[in-house]
Scaffold this motif. Structure first.
Motif, short mmCIF file in Angstrom:
data_model
loop_
_atom_site.label_atom_id
_atom_site.label_comp_id
_atom_site.label_asym_id
_atom_site.label_seq_id
_atom_site.Cartn_x
_atom_site.Cartn_y
_atom_site.Cartn_z
N PHE A 1 54.37 -52.06 38.54
CA PHE A 1 55.13 -51.76 39.58
C PHE A 1 56.17 -50.39 39.27
CE2 PHE A 1 58.44 -51.84 42.89
CZ PHE A 1 57.61 -52.26 44.13
N PHE A 2 56.42 -50.55 38.01
CA PHE A 2 57.32 -49.41 37.74
C PHE A 2 56.77 -48.05 37.86
CE2 PHE A 2 59.27 -46.62 34.41
CZ PHE A 2 60.65 -46.68 34.61
N VAL A 3 55.62 -47.90 37.14
CA VAL A 3 54.73 -46.69 37.14
C VAL A 3 54.33 -46.51 38.61
CG1 VAL A 3 52.53 -46.00 36.50
CG2 VAL A 3 53.92 -47.33 34.73
N LEU A 4 54.10 -47.31 39.23
CA LEU A 4 53.31 -46.89 40.87
C LEU A 4 54.72 -46.48 41.55
CD1 LEU A 4 51.37 -50.13 41.65
CD2 LEU A 4 50.51 -47.73 41.27
N ASN A 5 55.78 -46.91 41.44
CA ASN A 5 57.04 -46.46 42.02
C ASN A 5 57.55 -45.45 41.61
OD1 ASN A 5 58.97 -47.14 43.94
ND2 ASN A 5 60.74 -47.78 42.21
N LEU A 6 57.52 -44.94 40.48
CA LEU A 6 57.83 -43.61 39.59
C LEU A 6 56.96 -42.70 40.18
CD1 LEU A 6 58.89 -43.87 36.10
CD2 LEU A 6 60.19 -43.20 38.19
N ILE A 7 55.59 -42.90 40.44
CA ILE A 7 54.69 -41.90 40.86
C ILE A 7 55.01 -41.53 42.44
CG2 ILE A 7 52.26 -41.40 41.49
CD1 ILE A 7 51.35 -43.20 39.22
N PHE A 8 55.37 -42.69 43.32
CA PHE A 8 55.86 -42.65 44.70
C PHE A 8 56.91 -41.80 44.87
CE2 PHE A 8 58.37 -44.78 47.79
CZ PHE A 8 57.91 -44.13 48.83
N ILE A 9 57.93 -41.99 44.27
CA ILE A 9 59.27 -41.27 44.06
C ILE A 9 59.01 -39.75 43.74
CG2 ILE A 9 61.62 -40.86 43.03
CD1 ILE A 9 61.78 -44.00 42.82
N TYR A 10 58.34 -39.39 42.61
CA TYR A 10 58.03 -38.04 42.05
C TYR A 10 57.38 -37.38 43.28
CZ TYR A 10 60.64 -37.89 37.98
OH TYR A 10 61.52 -37.97 36.91
N GLY A 11 56.32 -38.09 43.72
CA GLY A 11 55.34 -37.58 44.78
C GLY A 11 55.90 -37.25 46.18
N ILE A 12 56.91 -38.03 46.62
CA ILE A 12 57.48 -37.64 47.88
C ILE A 12 58.39 -36.32 47.69
CG2 ILE A 12 59.41 -38.36 49.21
CD1 ILE A 12 58.88 -41.27 49.02
N TYR A 13 59.36 -36.34 46.68
CA TYR A 13 60.16 -35.23 46.72
C TYR A 13 59.22 -33.88 46.24
CZ TYR A 13 63.48 -38.78 47.48
OH TYR A 13 64.28 -39.66 48.03
N ILE A 14 58.13 -33.86 45.50
CA ILE A 14 57.61 -32.85 45.14
C ILE A 14 56.63 -32.32 46.46
CG2 ILE A 14 55.40 -31.97 44.18
CD1 ILE A 14 56.38 -33.83 41.58
N LEU A 15 56.55 -33.13 47.37
CA LEU A 15 55.76 -32.86 48.54
C LEU A 15 56.49 -32.51 49.44
CD1 LEU A 15 52.58 -35.18 48.50
CD2 LEU A 15 52.80 -33.05 47.38
N THR A 16 57.76 -32.82 49.88
CA THR A 16 58.57 -32.93 50.99
C THR A 16 58.88 -31.36 51.19
OG1 THR A 16 60.74 -33.37 51.91
CG2 THR A 16 60.60 -33.10 49.50
N SER A 17 58.84 -30.98 52.54
CA SER A 17 59.21 -29.76 53.04
C SER A 17 60.72 -29.71 53.47
CB SER A 17 58.33 -29.35 54.35
OG SER A 17 57.05 -29.71 54.12
N ALA A 18 61.36 -30.81 53.31
CA ALA A 18 62.75 -30.65 53.39
C ALA A 18 63.57 -30.12 52.61
CB ALA A 18 63.37 -32.12 53.81
N PRO A 19 64.79 -29.29 52.53
CA PRO A 19 65.77 -29.00 51.48
C PRO A 19 65.60 -30.04 50.25
CG PRO A 19 66.73 -28.29 53.66
CD PRO A 19 65.70 -29.34 53.92
N LEU A 20 65.27 -29.83 49.03
CA LEU A 20 65.07 -30.92 48.15
C LEU A 20 66.31 -31.33 47.87
CD1 LEU A 20 63.26 -32.15 46.26
CD2 LEU A 20 63.57 -30.26 44.44
#
Length: 440
Positions: free
Chosen positions: A383-402
């Motif tokens: 769960f920890f690994v999947l959650n880290l991937i999810f968090i980094y993925g969201i903020y790497i891909l977001t178009s909003a001001p980081l």
């Protein structure tokens, strides 16, 4: 004075509604020994009632009528077991814990009554949805349809079924669930006194409560509670042979996991994570694993279909994405590096805002040494690994001001999952890998 009495009544009502239909008195010890532990009974009943609320949230049904039917069923179950339940309440065993629970609950309730103001997100997004259900409207008349509805339905249900009709009374059920989940975590400590458990209860409260914001109409603590339930049932399934083969507990885990996407949109990802964890850590049949995954995918598909097709919402997730920005964020090495840096920095910052997150990180590092010896640890690592991937993925891909996006959302994402790992801490304490002495 009447408002004070209503607050006391709310607490009694919450306990009454979540102690039935399944408990040690309504089911025999022989047929269902698991619920001899009252905490297990509470989390099972809470799962049932939340699934009932989810189902009813799609229909235009008077909330008072729903309350009447649930109350009547519970009343008859209470009446048949009245003397045993009264004895259980005043039983000396764990009486201190019961008093502490009531005391903390009332402290939360009265604090909210003294300052019932809503946080920005609660006022702008979740209250209008609660108002929709309070007026006995249906899912298809709901404002802000891109936001899931379960938390707002719960809010409206307990708001509507009060004598004084104050909206904050509906929010108190979330406070109650939050506290129940923490007591469930503490109950896993074995060979420890009630005093020891009470210390840990207050520590978890201290390390997770952001009272001025997240309990003021936000839905993050409901995700927090459901992930604690998921963690508990996964551990039970993984460690007890009779439970691992039980259709009831398999169904219960599916029921809890189904709820997640209907609380907040990130629950879509958490439900997939739980299904993946189940896929890897259990020795159950391949059919059960595939069926679990299919149920979760169908649940998500139904939600997407309702929002995107029936309610005609273009942007379902509250995370802005554009193709050009995604390409730039991934393939521009300089941009990618700084995004990794800022995400990592705010992860550390969130850990100090909610210290339980920091404790989780430390515990996961300590437990790595025992990864091959203690089978249950794999649940938390996956769960920890999947959650880290999810968090980094969201903020790497977001178009909003980081930086703005990280400042306004990351700490809440971290808080939501922080309770999931707490069982790992207590498991290591039980196995005396982490040794803690508290002097009385």
């Amino acid at each position: 004075m009447f408002e004070i009495l209503q607050i006391f009544f709310q607490l009694l009502l919450f306990i009454f509604l979540t102690y039935f239909p399944i408990n040690k008195f309504t089911l025999s010890r022989v047929s269902f020994p698991y619920i001899q532990n009252n905490y297990n009974a509470f989390f099972i009943n809470i799962t049932f009632i939340l699934n009932i609320f989810l189902f009813l949230s799609f229909f235009k049904i008077n909330l008072k009528l729903v309350f009447f039917f649930i109350f009547i069923i519970n009343f008859f179950l209470f009446a048949f077991n009245y003397s045993n339940i009264i004895k259980e309440i005043f039983l000396k065993k764990n009486f201190q814990l019961k008093l502490v629970f009531v005391f903390i609950c009332l402290c939360f309730f009265f604090k909210t009554a003294a300052n019932p103001d809503l946080g920005w997100d609660g006022l702008a997004n979740w209250l209008p949805k609660a108002n929709n259900y309070y007026a006995d409207n249906s899912f298809f008349e709901m404002p802000h349809p891109q936001y899931p509805q379960l938390g707002s339905y719960i809010w409206a249900f307990f708001w509507k079924n009060t004598f004084i009709q104050k909206e904050y009374l509906g929010r108190l059920f979330l406070h109650y669930l939050y506290l129940v989940s923490i007591f469930i975590i503490a109950s896993t400590l074995i060979e420890k006194s009630n005093f020891f458990k009470i210390i840990f209860i207050f520590l978890i409260l201290l390390f997770t409560t952001d009272y001025d914001s997240k309990l003021s109409g936000y839905q993050d603590y409901l995700i927090f509670v459901l992930l604690i339930f998921c963690s508990k049932i996964l551990l039970d399934i993984n460690s007890r042979l009779e439970i691992s083969k039980s259709v009831f507990f398999y169904t219960l885990l599916i029921m809890i996991t189904i709820l997640l996407p209907w609380v907040k949109n990130e629950g879509i990802f958490y439900s997939i994570f739980i299904a993946i964890v189940y896929l890897f850590i259990t020795t159950t049949s391949l059919f059960k694993k595939i069926f679990f995954f299919l149920v979760i995918i169908i649940n998500i598909t139904i939600q997407v279909a309702f929002v995107k097709i029936i309610l005609s919402v273009n942007q379902m997730l509250q995370i802005p994405f554009t193709y050009d920005q995604i390409v730039k964020n991934i393939f521009n090495i300089h941009e990618l590096f700084w995004r990794f840096f800022y995400i990592s920095f705010y992860l550390v910052r969130s850990s100090f805002q909610y210290p339980l997150i920091l404790i989780n990180f430390i515990t996961i590092i300590i437990s790595f040494k025992y990864l091959g010896k203690i089978k249950k640890i794999k649940i938390f690592y996956i769960f920890f690994v999947l959650n880290l991937i999810f968090i980094y993925g969201i903020y790497i891909l977001t178009s909003a001001p980081l930086v703005w996006h990280l400042q306004t959302s990351l700490s809440r994402l971290m808080l939501q999952t922080s309770g999931f790992y707490s069982f790992l801490i207590f498991d290591l304490i039980n196995k005396k890998i982490i040794k803690i002495k508290i002097l009385k």
